[in-house]
Design a protein around this motif. Structure first.
Motif, short mmCIF file in Angstrom:
data_model
loop_
_atom_site.label_atom_id
_atom_site.label_comp_id
_atom_site.label_asym_id
_atom_site.label_seq_id
_atom_site.Cartn_x
_atom_site.Cartn_y
_atom_site.Cartn_z
N ARG A 170 -32.30 36.61 60.91
CA ARG A 170 -32.71 36.37 62.29
C ARG A 170 -31.49 36.35 63.20
O ARG A 170 -30.48 35.74 62.89
CB ARG A 170 -33.44 35.04 62.41
N ALA A 171 -31.62 37.04 64.33
CA ALA A 171 -30.52 37.06 65.29
C ALA A 171 -30.48 35.74 66.05
O ALA A 171 -31.52 35.20 66.44
CB ALA A 171 -30.69 38.23 66.26
N SER A 172 -29.29 35.23 66.26
CA SER A 172 -29.11 33.99 67.01
C SER A 172 -28.33 34.29 68.27
O SER A 172 -27.29 34.95 68.24
CB SER A 172 -28.34 32.96 66.15
N GLY A 173 -28.84 33.80 69.40
CA GLY A 173 -28.17 34.02 70.67
C GLY A 173 -27.07 33.04 70.95
O GLY A 173 -26.44 33.10 72.01
N SER A 174 -26.82 32.14 70.02
CA SER A 174 -25.79 31.12 70.22
C SER A 174 -25.14 30.80 68.88
O SER A 174 -25.72 31.06 67.81
CB SER A 174 -26.41 29.85 70.82
N MET A 175 -23.96 30.21 68.94
CA MET A 175 -23.29 29.79 67.71
C MET A 175 -23.99 28.59 67.09
O MET A 175 -23.86 28.35 65.89
CB MET A 175 -21.83 29.43 68.01
N GLU A 176 -24.72 27.84 67.88
CA GLU A 176 -25.49 26.72 67.36
C GLU A 176 -26.93 27.16 67.16
O GLU A 176 -27.59 27.62 68.09
CB GLU A 176 -25.43 25.51 68.29
N VAL A 177 -27.43 27.00 65.95
CA VAL A 177 -28.79 27.39 65.60
C VAL A 177 -29.65 26.14 65.53
O VAL A 177 -29.33 25.19 64.80
CB VAL A 177 -28.82 28.12 64.24
N ARG A 178 -30.72 26.12 66.29
CA ARG A 178 -31.69 25.03 66.23
C ARG A 178 -32.98 25.58 65.60
O ARG A 178 -33.50 26.59 66.04
CB ARG A 178 -31.97 24.45 67.61
N TYR A 179 -33.43 24.88 64.60
CA TYR A 179 -34.63 25.33 63.89
C TYR A 179 -35.46 24.11 63.53
O TYR A 179 -35.04 22.95 63.72
CB TYR A 179 -34.26 26.12 62.63
N TYR A 180 -36.64 24.35 63.00
CA TYR A 180 -37.55 23.26 62.68
C TYR A 180 -37.92 23.32 61.20
O TYR A 180 -38.15 24.39 60.64
CB TYR A 180 -38.82 23.33 63.53
N THR A 181 -37.94 22.15 60.59
CA THR A 181 -38.35 22.04 59.19
C THR A 181 -39.65 21.25 59.11
O THR A 181 -39.96 20.44 59.98
CB THR A 181 -37.28 21.33 58.34
N VAL A 182 -40.39 21.51 58.06
CA VAL A 182 -41.66 20.81 57.87
C VAL A 182 -41.88 20.64 56.37
O VAL A 182 -41.47 21.48 55.57
CB VAL A 182 -42.83 21.58 58.52
#
Length: 407
Positions: free
Chosen positions: A58-70
């Motif tokens: 997945r391409a990230s537009g920032s150096m910090e990646v925010r994602y969600y876990t479940v």
């Protein structure tokens, strides 16, 4: 000139590779009219990076990646006591060991009681109410009535089953979830290859081209990335040249672990597979990436008890890796040795990952940038800079497991 000598090569650090530097290391390497092929060693040393590159990044537009876990909703709780409800034959109050565990259950759920209080049987109950006191339940069966075995020693557990709605019920208690936000940093990985123009045109005893130098640099770069992807610590610092991002390894993202004895007994491997494949709804195909001692413990045909549990150990190729295949009734486990675990002091340990929930984020795709050092007047050499900014995350932490070797 700084050098590091290994068994099969001398590595030149911090300076371009020139004819003079090669002569200082091996005066007989550059000779006329001798054609030798340079032996290239490509160890299978980056299984995590290999698997992550086989799936879509997945391409990230920032150096910090925010994602969600479940993860899945809790489906069981430990029972402290079962007491009859005053004036209502067949109704009981189940007190739970952890009072807040009542939140895993809802009105109209059916639950199964097992363990000491069940007297060696399994009993079904119907949930009437769930609150801080515990569960108010009605006995369903299989007997005509239920009497708790209060003298038996041991744990008792209730397991949530399906809901039982009445004929006129249209609605039921809602079940929703809000995923938990997490974040990681993409780390900027770099490698630079530089070779003097004179050396490029020279006849060498070993057929060592600039492309060979790039290939060796890529292998070394990926091995370094592998160590960060597994054991790296997440952090961001600032300096004169801007922020420096350190990616967090997947070792620290995993929430479950299994303690593996150094000598497997009957049932140890079955228990390992049971914990790896059940209770979280993950895939039936997972990969165990482990240190040498951990692999030796698991894949050892001399242990009769272990062989009976595992069956024959075969080899298959997946994701470009040669994997040992161990089949169980719970799922298929692919085993591969990782040099990273040995090098980082985890030769007894390993990680079981579910490839379906291993996600790679890329801010800067892997690329090669040519540097024209001749026109800039810096050096008469060819140079290329290899760069990638990326990180790995586990989208479903409960589907993965750490293996801790008991020494």
């Amino acid at each position: 000139m700084d050098t590091v000598s290994t068994t099969h090569a001398t590595h030149v650090l911090g300076t371009p590779l020139t004819a003079a530097s090669i002569e200082s290391i091996d005066s007989g390497m550059i000779l006329p009219d001798i054609d030798r092929r340079l032996l290239k060693i490509r160890p299978m040393a980056t299984p995590v990076d290999q698997i992550s590159r086989s799936a879509r990044s997945r391409a990230s537009g920032s150096m910090e990646v925010r994602y969600y876990t479940v993860d899945s909703r809790p489906s069981s709780a430990e029972v402290k006591s079962v007491a009859g409800s005053d004036g209502n034959d067949g109704e009981f109050l189940m007190a739970l060991v952890e009072k807040n565990d009542y939140k895993a259950f809802s009105k109209t759920d059916t639950v199964l009681l097992t363990g000491a209080l069940a007297g060696g049987k399994s009993h079904t109950f119907y949930v009437l109410e769930a609150d801080i006191r515990g569960l108010s339940v009605e006995y369903v069966g299989p007997d005509d009535r239920f009497v708790a075995d209060t003298e038996a020693e041991g744990e008792s557990t209730i397991v949530r089953m399906g809901r039982a709605a009445a004929e006129l019920d249209v609605q039921t208690p809602q079940t929703t979830f809000v995923p938990k936000p997490e974040h990681n940093f993409c780390q900027i990985f770099k490698a630079q290859v530089e070779q003097g123009a004179v050396l490029t045109s020279a006849l060498k005893q070993a057929d060592m081209s600039f492309t060979d130098q790039q290939e060796a640099a890529i292998i070394d770069m990926r091995m370094g990335m592998e160590r960060n992807f597994i054991f790296g610590s997440r952090r961001k610092t600032s300096g004169p040249d801007g922020n420096v991002y350190f990616t967090g390894g997947i070792w620290h993202q995993i929430t479950r672990e299994f303690r593996l004895p150094s000598q497997l007994c009957t049932g140890d491997f079955v228990e390992l597979c049971r914990q790896a494949f059940t209770g979280h709804g993950g895939s039936a195909r997972k990969v165990l990436i482990a240190g040498s001692k951990c692999v030796r413990t698991l894949v050892n045909p001399s242990k009769e008890a272990t062989v009976k549990q595992m069956g024959s150990v075969e080899t298959e190729v997946h994701w470009g890796l040669n994997l040992k295949v161990i089949s169980s009734n719970f799922g298929t486990l692919y085993v591969v040795h990782s040099e990273t675990f040995d090098l980082c002091g985890h030769e007894d340990d390993g990680i079981i990952i579910d490839p379906e929930y291993l996600q790679k984020y890329t801010h800067i795709p892997f690329s090669a940038m040519l540097l024209d050092l001749k026109k800039s007047g810096q050096r008469n050499s060819d140079a290329v800079v290899l760069t990638e900014a990326s990180c790995l995350v586990l989208r479903y932490p409960e589907a993965h497991m750490r293996i801790i070797g008991v020494k």
